[in-house]
Design a protein around this motif. Structure first.
Motif, PDB file in Angstrom:
ATOM      1  N   GLY A  43     -33.628  17.318 -25.330  1.00  0.00           N
ATOM      2  CA  GLY A  43     -33.580  17.466 -23.910  1.00  0.00           C
ATOM      3  C   GLY A  43     -32.467  18.507 -23.519  1.00  0.00           C
ATOM      4  O   GLY A  43     -32.135  18.716 -22.057  1.00  0.00           O
ATOM      5  N   LYS A  44     -31.777  19.288 -24.137  1.00  0.00           N
ATOM      6  CA  LYS A  44     -30.871  20.142 -23.890  1.00  0.00           C
ATOM      7  C   LYS A  44     -31.313  21.605 -23.169  1.00  0.00           C
ATOM      8  O   LYS A  44     -30.569  21.728 -22.166  1.00  0.00           O
ATOM      9  CB  LYS A  44     -30.015  20.587 -25.306  1.00  0.00           C
ATOM     10  N   SER A  45     -32.457  22.059 -23.716  1.00  0.00           N
ATOM     11  CA  SER A  45     -32.883  23.017 -23.042  1.00  0.00           C
ATOM     12  C   SER A  45     -33.452  22.885 -21.806  1.00  0.00           C
ATOM     13  O   SER A  45     -33.250  23.140 -20.545  1.00  0.00           O
ATOM     14  CB  SER A  45     -34.162  23.715 -23.867  1.00  0.00           C
ATOM     15  N   LEU A  46     -34.106  21.601 -21.432  1.00  0.00           N
ATOM     16  CA  LEU A  46     -34.475  21.013 -20.361  1.00  0.00           C
ATOM     17  C   LEU A  46     -33.344  21.117 -19.175  1.00  0.00           C
ATOM     18  O   LEU A  46     -33.572  21.150 -17.825  1.00  0.00           O
ATOM     19  CB  LEU A  46     -35.342  19.742 -20.338  1.00  0.00           C
ATOM     20  N   THR A  47     -32.413  20.518 -19.623  1.00  0.00           N
ATOM     21  CA  THR A  47     -31.268  20.202 -19.063  1.00  0.00           C
ATOM     22  C   THR A  47     -30.905  21.698 -18.105  1.00  0.00           C
ATOM     23  O   THR A  47     -30.410  21.825 -16.782  1.00  0.00           O
ATOM     24  CB  THR A  47     -30.055  19.651 -19.670  1.00  0.00           C
ATOM     25  N   ALA A  48     -30.625  22.727 -19.128  1.00  0.00           N
ATOM     26  CA  ALA A  48     -30.222  23.910 -18.754  1.00  0.00           C
ATOM     27  C   ALA A  48     -31.074  24.590 -17.798  1.00  0.00           C
ATOM     28  O   ALA A  48     -30.902  25.014 -16.630  1.00  0.00           O
ATOM     29  CB  ALA A  48     -29.960  25.026 -19.836  1.00  0.00           C
ATOM     30  N   LEU A  49     -32.428  24.497 -18.025  1.00  0.00           N
ATOM     31  CA  LEU A  49     -33.674  24.917 -17.198  1.00  0.00           C
ATOM     32  C   LEU A  49     -33.612  24.119 -15.815  1.00  0.00           C
ATOM     33  O   LEU A  49     -33.722  24.852 -14.661  1.00  0.00           O
ATOM     34  CB  LEU A  49     -34.936  24.627 -17.652  1.00  0.00           C
ATOM     35  N   ALA A  50     -33.223  22.835 -15.839  1.00  0.00           N
ATOM     36  CA  ALA A  50     -33.117  22.312 -14.524  1.00  0.00           C
ATOM     37  C   ALA A  50     -32.127  22.514 -13.662  1.00  0.00           C
ATOM     38  O   ALA A  50     -32.182  22.776 -12.231  1.00  0.00           O
ATOM     39  CB  ALA A  50     -33.020  20.612 -14.913  1.00  0.00           C
ATOM     40  N   ILE A  51     -31.115  23.088 -14.285  1.00  0.00           N
ATOM     41  CA  ILE A  51     -29.796  23.451 -13.002  1.00  0.00           C
ATOM     42  C   ILE A  51     -30.371  24.736 -12.576  1.00  0.00           C
ATOM     43  O   ILE A  51     -30.092  25.064 -11.339  1.00  0.00           O
ATOM     44  CB  ILE A  51     -28.545  24.017 -14.360  1.00  0.00           C
ATOM     45  N   ALA A  52     -31.087  25.699 -13.082  1.00  0.00           N
ATOM     46  CA  ALA A  52     -31.582  26.811 -12.646  1.00  0.00           C
ATOM     47  C   ALA A  52     -32.956  26.633 -11.955  1.00  0.00           C
ATOM     48  O   ALA A  52     -33.240  27.621 -11.263  1.00  0.00           O
ATOM     49  CB  ALA A  52     -31.699  27.949 -13.475  1.00  0.00           C
ATOM     50  N   GLY A  53     -33.545  25.347 -11.972  1.00  0.00           N
ATOM     51  CA  GLY A  53     -34.499  25.141 -11.099  1.00  0.00           C
ATOM     52  C   GLY A  53     -35.947  25.848 -11.834  1.00  0.00           C
ATOM     53  O   GLY A  53     -36.624  26.507 -11.007  1.00  0.00           O
ATOM     54  N   LEU A  54     -35.653  26.040 -12.973  1.00  0.00           N
ATOM     55  CA  LEU A  54     -36.928  26.678 -13.987  1.00  0.00           C
ATOM     56  C   LEU A  54     -37.577  25.909 -14.773  1.00  0.00           C
ATOM     57  O   LEU A  54     -38.244  26.239 -15.760  1.00  0.00           O
ATOM     58  CB  LEU A  54     -36.420  27.915 -14.652  1.00  0.00           C
ATOM     59  N   LEU A  55     -37.716  24.499 -14.295  1.00  0.00           N
ATOM     60  CA  LEU A  55     -38.321  23.729 -15.260  1.00  0.00           C
ATOM     61  C   LEU A  55     -39.767  23.895 -15.099  1.00  0.00           C
ATOM     62  O   LEU A  55     -40.307  24.312 -14.231  1.00  0.00           O
ATOM     63  CB  LEU A  55     -38.134  22.111 -14.500  1.00  0.00           C
ATOM     64  N   PRO A  56     -40.348  23.652 -16.434  1.00  0.00           N
ATOM     65  CA  PRO A  56     -41.869  23.867 -16.414  1.00  0.00           C
ATOM     66  C   PRO A  56     -42.575  23.219 -15.246  1.00  0.00           C
ATOM     67  O   PRO A  56     -42.117  22.030 -15.060  1.00  0.00           O
ATOM     68  CB  PRO A  56     -42.410  23.485 -17.951  1.00  0.00           C
ATOM     69  N   ASP A  57     -43.669  23.514 -14.859  1.00  0.00           N
ATOM     70  CA  ASP A  57     -44.538  22.693 -13.800  1.00  0.00           C
ATOM     71  C   ASP A  57     -44.835  21.341 -14.444  1.00  0.00           C
ATOM     72  O   ASP A  57     -45.148  21.132 -15.605  1.00  0.00           O
ATOM     73  CB  ASP A  57     -45.750  23.546 -13.495  1.00  0.00           C
ATOM     74  N   GLY A  58     -44.919  20.412 -13.404  1.00  0.00           N
ATOM     75  CA  GLY A  58     -45.513  18.854 -13.990  1.00  0.00           C
ATOM     76  C   GLY A  58     -44.353  18.002 -14.020  1.00  0.00           C
ATOM     77  O   GLY A  58     -44.469  16.913 -14.541  1.00  0.00           O
ATOM     78  N   LEU A  59     -43.057  18.640 -14.394  1.00  0.00           N
ATOM     79  CA  LEU A  59     -41.886  17.628 -14.535  1.00  0.00           C
ATOM     80  C   LEU A  59     -41.334  17.267 -13.287  1.00  0.00           C
ATOM     81  O   LEU A  59     -41.208  18.214 -12.545  1.00  0.00           O
ATOM     82  CB  LEU A  59     -41.035  18.497 -15.676  1.00  0.00           C
ATOM     83  N   THR A  60     -40.758  16.319 -13.123  1.00  0.00           N
ATOM     84  CA  THR A  60     -40.125  15.760 -11.789  1.00  0.00           C
ATOM     85  C   THR A  60     -38.647  15.755 -12.326  1.00  0.00           C
ATOM     86  O   THR A  60     -38.176  15.300 -13.503  1.00  0.00           O
ATOM     87  CB  THR A  60     -40.530  14.617 -11.294  1.00  0.00           C
ATOM     88  N   VAL A  61     -37.539  15.832 -11.458  1.00  0.00           N
ATOM     89  CA  VAL A  61     -36.276  15.789 -11.699  1.00  0.00           C
ATOM     90  C   VAL A  61     -35.674  14.880 -10.626  1.00  0.00           C
ATOM     91  O   VAL A  61     -35.789  14.927  -9.566  1.00  0.00           O
ATOM     92  CB  VAL A  61     -35.815  17.188 -11.977  1.00  0.00           C
ATOM     93  N   GLU A  62     -34.463  13.994 -11.137  1.00  0.00           N
ATOM     94  CA  GLU A  62     -33.698  13.204 -10.247  1.00  0.00           C
ATOM     95  C   GLU A  62     -32.360  13.266 -10.593  1.00  0.00           C
ATOM     96  O   GLU A  62     -32.095  13.873 -11.742  1.00  0.00           O
ATOM     97  CB  GLU A  62     -34.046  11.761 -10.520  1.00  0.00           C
ATOM     98  N   GLY A  63     -31.519  12.883  -9.536  1.00  0.00           N
ATOM     99  CA  GLY A  63     -30.186  12.918  -9.924  1.00  0.00           C
ATOM    100  C   GLY A  63     -29.575  13.984  -9.084  1.00  0.00           C
ATOM    101  O   GLY A  63     -29.927  14.202  -8.104  1.00  0.00           O
ATOM    102  N   SER A  64     -28.396  14.548  -9.450  1.00  0.00           N
ATOM    103  CA  SER A  64     -27.701  15.435  -8.600  1.00  0.00           C
ATOM    104  C   SER A  64     -26.881  17.018  -9.397  1.00  0.00           C
ATOM    105  O   SER A  64     -26.607  16.376 -10.591  1.00  0.00           O
ATOM    106  CB  SER A  64     -26.461  14.977  -7.868  1.00  0.00           C
ATOM    107  N   VAL A  65     -27.217  18.016  -8.907  1.00  0.00           N
ATOM    108  CA  VAL A  65     -26.742  19.311  -9.669  1.00  0.00           C
ATOM    109  C   VAL A  65     -26.215  19.699  -8.312  1.00  0.00           C
ATOM    110  O   VAL A  65     -26.626  20.226  -7.295  1.00  0.00           O
ATOM    111  CB  VAL A  65     -27.673  20.123 -10.012  1.00  0.00           C
TER     112      VAL A  65
END
Lengths: 518, 319
Positions: A43-65
């Motif tokens: 999950g380390k790359s996904l974490t980085a991608l989530a910060i930049a708002g570049l997650l692959p389609d179809g993934l949902t994200v919760e929490g706070s950045v």
């Protein structure tokens, strides 16, 4: 210090599956560096991608950045895009595909400036040229008018770094920035990132599966596994690990050698008509049961030499003898030498079941079906896979398991020599360890000879007693592994040694003030 | 540059010229050497042998085949295309008046295909696997399945007979004015272009969807582009090679394959002329028409090849 980036309870889900990232929290201050290490799928790359708002389609994200205290996780795409490049920049893993193939590199470096409306077109091109210079690509080495395919992988990664820095971001997210590069280039790119990040006072989030890379760049590290942070603390040099096999007190191989080459040469014609001497008058010998390492940087001719030694290609000059016969002769049986390749994803036919894949080297040996089946099951057992694997397709196995299948395929023909071409490069470090132990055990059990091709001296040290160093098509150094590692005689061996990341972890330069203005 | 220093574009042009020469041999063989004597056809079965021989001499049929081929080809190059047996007018004049209908019709139809197909493909790609995508692709499938002449008949019913906006068929000639000429071509162009638009929409959508998954699009977004901007600036230019390739094939088809639509709308185009000259054994006209269409296809292919070299820098180097 104020928090530049604050991540709290970040959770990433793919609908219907358990969370890919769970409750990850951390913060990075201005100018601070943080590493995230973990195996693939942690999950380390996904974490980085989530910060930049570049997650692959179809993934949902919760929490706070939060960036400078402002929540950015739920920003609409257009507003988030305004932050990307300008405040948060990213460098990706795969430099060969990360650049637009149809655009000149100068324009790509200038693109973030254009997107964020910084400067006139003329100023942007001048800026791009200066940035390319700063990343070690002055016009005489790579013109801003070149296209990406005209550059090497390392040079393309430099272009990406230049582009990431163009609009003067505060935070650089680097996702496995050196994983796809050979060790020498990896070292150069890390040095460059270190210098640029320190010089511009950037904050850095570095994601890697390689603790050595993190230790080289960061003081602080988060360890992720299965989507969770399992540990956090100072980045330490990784344990280098002891030798799997006790160094074997073996004398020089006594004749007759199992594999012998004398004066072997091969040249290629490059597009454009130039001639490249890929292998130049190589002599070598591998005794029965001996494990020999062949090391060298990329482009040193290792792979071509392997093709010549295994009879996949004929030399222009010189002789190759495998058990006293020319392996390129069609009538000579191939099964005494088997190959294991680097990429377990590419080297197994995806449409075949494992049983058929493993039986293939037996083709032509005229074995009864029952004997053949017994051999396949025995080879599977040797590499620690269950018998039911014969009914499955390669894609249902993990990378490490696939490499075991590739090893089983090599074993099934009862070879005397196994050529291992970078067999561990595509695997995570924990998997590397397991496969390394498996290879050592198989060799002890069957008295196999190994020719291990690698650019990683640590792996060679742990499996081989003797090593050959290759550079520019020639064997430039040869000797016991210990001697070559301690007292390298050739420049090529010294370069490979210097590229090893363990154990040095140089202190991180304190962030300097002086914001970069484009 | 290639080994030997010949640029790729020059090699492509040379290959195109060679293709034309080979095609001329085939056309010549098919029309002149195969059984069936044009002179005998013209004179009928009752002809006397000496009349037949005289006509053969007059038409040059008694000369050796390669010489006749060369005379025919050099005549074509000089613009001496002969006289139509059926119409008794120079072939050049006949073909020119027909091409004046067919060429604008093909271009208009292409305009319809590009103008509808590419935006529809882009729209579907941005809504990949959502309602907009599925609806667009469903419409495209209908467009692909319905034959052009049927679309033509529906268009005539609606716009010519129902609404009386446009003529139902026939061609007044360009002498009657650009406007009335164009008006006569609008409905046929739509009938011809709609199925092609459907093909183009599908090709565009697939190309864009595939490219949007590539790493460099993500890189572009990391520079600060939104998804839509990255599509426009990076995905579309990289999707052009397959789109342009399909467009080239479509143009050739539209030029030569419009016979049915020309018949539905009573247009005096090249397609109908082909059918008429085949029916009337009008060999000079037919040979000229076939060569003209071959030339058009080769030229369009060459243009596409050269354009692809411009669009994809990687093609310029690979051997």
């Amino acid at each position: 210090m104020t928090g530049l980036l604050e991540v709290e309870h970040l959770t990433i889900r793919s609908p219907g599956d358990p969370p890919l990232v769970r409750e990850v929290s951390f913060r990075i201050a201005h100018g601070e560096r943080l590493g995230i290490v973990g195996p693939s799928g942690s999950g380390k790359s996904l974490t980085a991608l989530a910060i930049a708002g570049l997650l692959p389609d179809g993934l949902t994200v919760e929490g706070s950045v939060r960036l400078d205290g402002r929540e950015i996780l739920d920003l609409p795409e257009a507003e988030l895009a305004r932050l990307r490049g300008r405040r948060i920049a990213m460098v990706f893993q795969e430099p060969l595909t990360a650049l637009d193939p149809a655009r000149r590199i100068g324009r790509q470096v200038a693109e973030p400036l254009a997107i964020h409306g910084l400067g006139t077109p003329l100023e942007r091109m001048a800026r791009a040229e200066a940035l390319l210079r700063a990343v070690g690509l002055p016009p005489e080495r790579a013109s801003p008018d070149s296209f990406p395919h005209e550059l090497s992988g390392g040079q393309r990664q430099r272009v990406l770094i230049a582009a990431a820095l163009a609009a003067g971001p505060d935070l650089l997210l680097a996702d496995e920035p050196t994983t796809a590069l050979d060790l020498v280039t990896q070292r150069q790119i890390l040095d460059l990132m270190d210098e640029l990040v320190a010089g511009r006072g950037l904050a850095l989030l570095l994601v890697s599966h390689d603790e050595g890379v993190i230790a080289r760049m960061c003081r602080h590290v988060l360890v992720m596994e299965a989507g969770r942070i399992i540990r956090s603390g100072p980045a330490a040099a990784p344990s280098t690990g002891g030798a799997v096999l006790p160094p074997q007190p073996r004398e020089r191989p006594e004749p007759p050698a199992l594999l012998a080459a004398s004066g072997v040469s091969r040249r290629y014609r490059l597009p454009g008509g130039a001639i490249r001497q890929a292998v130049d008058r190589v002599d070598l010998a591998v005794a029965p049961g001996e494990a020999v390492g062949l090391v060298g940087g990329s482009g040193s001719g290792k792979s071509t030499l392997v093709r010549l030694l295994t009879g996949l290609e004929r030399p222009d000059a010189g002789l190759v003898r495998l058990d006293g016969r020319d392996p390129a002769e069609p009538a000579v049986p191939r099964h005494p030498v088997q190959l294991v390749f680097q990429d377990p994803f590419d080297s197994l036919d995806p449409r075949w079941r494992v049983g058929r894949i493993l039986a293939e080297p037996l083709h032509g040996l005229r074995l009864a079906p029952a004997v053949r089946h017994r051999r396949v099951l025995a080879a599977l057992a040797e590499v620690g896979l269950p018998a039911e694997a014969v009914r499955r397709h390669p894609h249902t196995f993990s990378g490490g398991q696939r490499q075991r299948i590739a090893i089983a395929r090599a074993l099934v023909a009862h070879p005397r020599l196994v050529v291992l071409d970078e067999p561990l490069s595509a695997l995570d470090r924990p998997l590397q360890e397991q496969v390394l132990e498996l290879l050592a055990a198989l060799r002890a059990r069957h008295g196999l000879a190994y020719l291990l091709v690698s650019h990683d001296l640590d792996i060679v040290r742990r499996l081989c007693s003797r090593v050959l160093v290759m550079a520019e098509g020639r064997i430039v150094e040869e000797g016991p592994v210990g001697q070559v590692l301690l007292r390298p005689a050739s420049a090529a061996a010294r370069a490979l040694l210097a590229a090893r990341l363990a154990p040095p972890a140089p202190p991180v330069a304190p962030p300097k003030a002086g914001d970069y203005e484009p | 540059m290639r080994p030997g220093g010949i640029p790729r574009s020059v090699l492509r042009i040379a290959a195109a010229l060679l293709t034309l020469v080979l095609a001329s041999v085939l056309v010549f063989l098919a029309l002149n050497v195969l059984p069936g004597d044009p002179a005998a056809v013209m004179l009928g079965t009752e002809a006397r042998p000496d009349t037949l021989a005289a006509l053969r001499r007059q038409m040059g049929l008694d000369q050796p085949q390669p010489l006749r081929w060369w005379q025919w080809l050099s005549g074509l190059a000089r613009g001496e295309l002969g006289t139509s047996h059926t119409y008794g007018v120079p072939v050049a004049e006949l073909v020119a008046t027909r091409a004046a209908v067919s060429l604008p019709l093909a271009l208009l139809a292409l305009l319809v295909a590009v103008g509808l197909g590419i935006p529809a493909g882009l729209f579907a790609a941005t809504r990949h696997r959502r309602t907009g995508d599925l609806a667009t692709m469903a419409v495209a499938l209908v467009g692909l399945s319905v034959p052009a002449f049927w679309i033509g008949i529906l268009l005539v019913l609606l716009f010519a007979i129902g609404l009386r906006w446009l003529p139902a068929g026939g061609f007044p000639g360009w002498d009657a004015g650009i406007l009335s000429g164009t008006a006569a071509l609008i409905l046929p162009a739509i009938a011809l272009g709609l199925p092609q638009a459907a093909v183009l929409a599908r090709v565009t959508r697939t190309a864009i969807v595939e490219i949007m998954r590539l790493d460099f699009v993500r890189t572009a977004r990391s520079f600060g582009l939104t998804r839509t901007e990255a599509l426009r600036r990076h995905a579309l230019p990289n999707a052009l090679p397959p789109i342009v390739t399909v467009l080239g094939l479509q143009f050739s088809f539209l030029l030569a394959g419009a016979v049915i639509v020309e018949n539905v709308f009573y247009l005096p185009g090249l397609g109908r002329l082909v059918v008429q000259s085949v029916g009337g054994r009008d060999l000079p006209t037919l040979a000229c028409l076939v060569m003209l269409l071959v030339t058009a296809v080769v030229a369009v292919n060459l243009a596409v090849d050269l354009l692809l070299l411009r669009l994809d820098p990687r093609l310029r180097q690979r051997g």
